[in-house]
Design a protein around this motif. Structure first.
Motif: not given
Length: 389
Positions: A369-380
């Protein structure tokens, strides 16, 4: 190069780490580059790691495994990577597929697959990504419909590792909920030789023994027992595999970063073009020190994720596993980049074996999974911020 690992690890973990490091040293980067150049597989290393009990260290003892968990399996992959000879299929075969079957499979599925996954005689690939879905797993269109007692799968998958050497692929499909009519995720074991199950190798710039494939499932008929676990527990079962995947990808990245850093440190310690070795200069030493710090911090989060997962805290492990994968991906890319830069022109030669890692290190940032999707996960999930999609 010293590393502060012992205080947080049990004596058993320290012994495992040392033993796997010794195995990796016997093979090393030269073995891996030779295998890649000759178009072969890492059969010898895979077989020896299996014989020593390392491949199945996370699987239940009753089915031939070591009775450990992600903590132990991540140590194995990290140390093999640090020696320059990581086994990518460890991420999918024992970690994802073995874990899912051990947790949710029927007794027959466990007896059929787990002993072989543990002793290395069987391997299993994992197919989730689709050409038109990418990181959005909610758009998966591979569907499974009932036909009598059978299941019939139709769809496509892409970037599936090692399908050509795997005995079966664990496919993420979707079935229709009888009550709501909505599609829900389910996992199916698809044998390599199943009629209608086709594969096409993807031409990659990435040089690795494990090849990447696009899969086509054209009305693949499977028996009822191809379904893993409960049809109504799809998401739970899916994330039971995805969290180990993230933990193991972190181990993959940390190991690769450590290998590159060790090469750079050795070079900086001995390379002399002025009065002192180049490692005496802060412009060389400080970036290498920073890379070491980042790799150590990544390992701490990976260890946290592994422990939470092994203790059964799937929610806590999900957050930590994503963070570990993100941190390790960033640390790996930076360590490889700095290692190549430290060696200068030598960093691009085959002799030192670092140039190929420039491409390989990107894998830890992009997959699974891309780092951007991980940042989405963490932010949500962690910060409670609203979704943008």
């Amino acid at each position: 190069m010293s590393t502060a690992r012992t205080a947080l690890e049990t004596e058993e973990h320290q012994a495992l780490r040392a033993a796997v490091a010794a195995l990796g040293k016997r093979y090393g980067r030269d073995y891996m580059t030779t295998v890649i150049r000759e178009g072969k597989q890492t059969d010898e290393l895979w077989a020896e790691a299996a014989k020593l009990g390392y491949l199945g260290v996370n699987l239940p003892e009753v089915y031939g495994g070591g009775g450990g968990g992600m903590a132990e399996l991540s140590i194995v992959l990290e140390e093999l990577g640090a020696a320059g000879s990581p086994l990518l299929m460890m991420i999918v075969s024992p970690a994802i597929c073995g874990t899912v079957i051990a947790r949710f499979g029927t007794e027959e599925q466990k007896r059929t697959w787990l002993p072989g996954l543990a002793d290395g005689s069987l391997t299993m690939a994992f197919g989730i990504t689709e050409p038109d879905a990418g990181s959005n797993s909610h758009r998966i269109t591979t569907t499974a419909r009932r036909d009598g007692d059978d299941w019939v799968l139709t769809g496509r998958k892409v970037f599936v590792s090692g399908v050509d050497i795997a005995d079966a692929t664990l496919i993420v499909g979707r079935t229709e909920d009888a009550r709501s009519g909505k599609l829900k995720p389910c996992l199916f074991i698809v044998p390599r030789d199943a009629p209608g199950f086709g594969r096409n190798q993807i031409d990659m710039e990435l040089h690795a023994p494990e090849k990447q494939f696009e899969l086509v499932l054209d009305d693949v008929r499977l028996p009822a027992d191809a379904l893993v676990g409960d049809e109504d527990a799809g998401l739970l079962q899916l994330f039971a595999g995805l969290n180990p995947e993230r933990i193991m990808t972190a181990a993959f990245g940390i190991g690769m970063g450590r290998f590159a850093l060790s090469k750079a440190v050795e070079y900086a310690r001995t390379r002399q073009v002025w009065k002192d070795p180049i490692g005496a200069h802060q412009a060389i030493a400080h970036p290498l020190a920073t890379a070491h710090i980042d790799l150590e911090l990544s390992r701490l989060m990976m260890q946290k994720a592994a422990r939470l997962y092994d203790e059964g805290d799937d929610i806590g492990a999900g957050e930590a596993a994503n963070m570990a994968k993100y941190a390790a991906g960033e640390a790996c890319v930076k360590a490889v980049d700095q290692a190549v830069h430290t060696l200068g022109g030598n960093g691009l030669t085959r002799e030192y074996g670092l140039a190929s890692l420039i491409t390989a290190s990107r894998v830890a940032r992009i997959a699974p999974v891309s780092r951007e999707m991980i940042l989405n996960y963490v932010s949500h999930q962690s910060l409670g911020l609203p979704k943008s999609y």
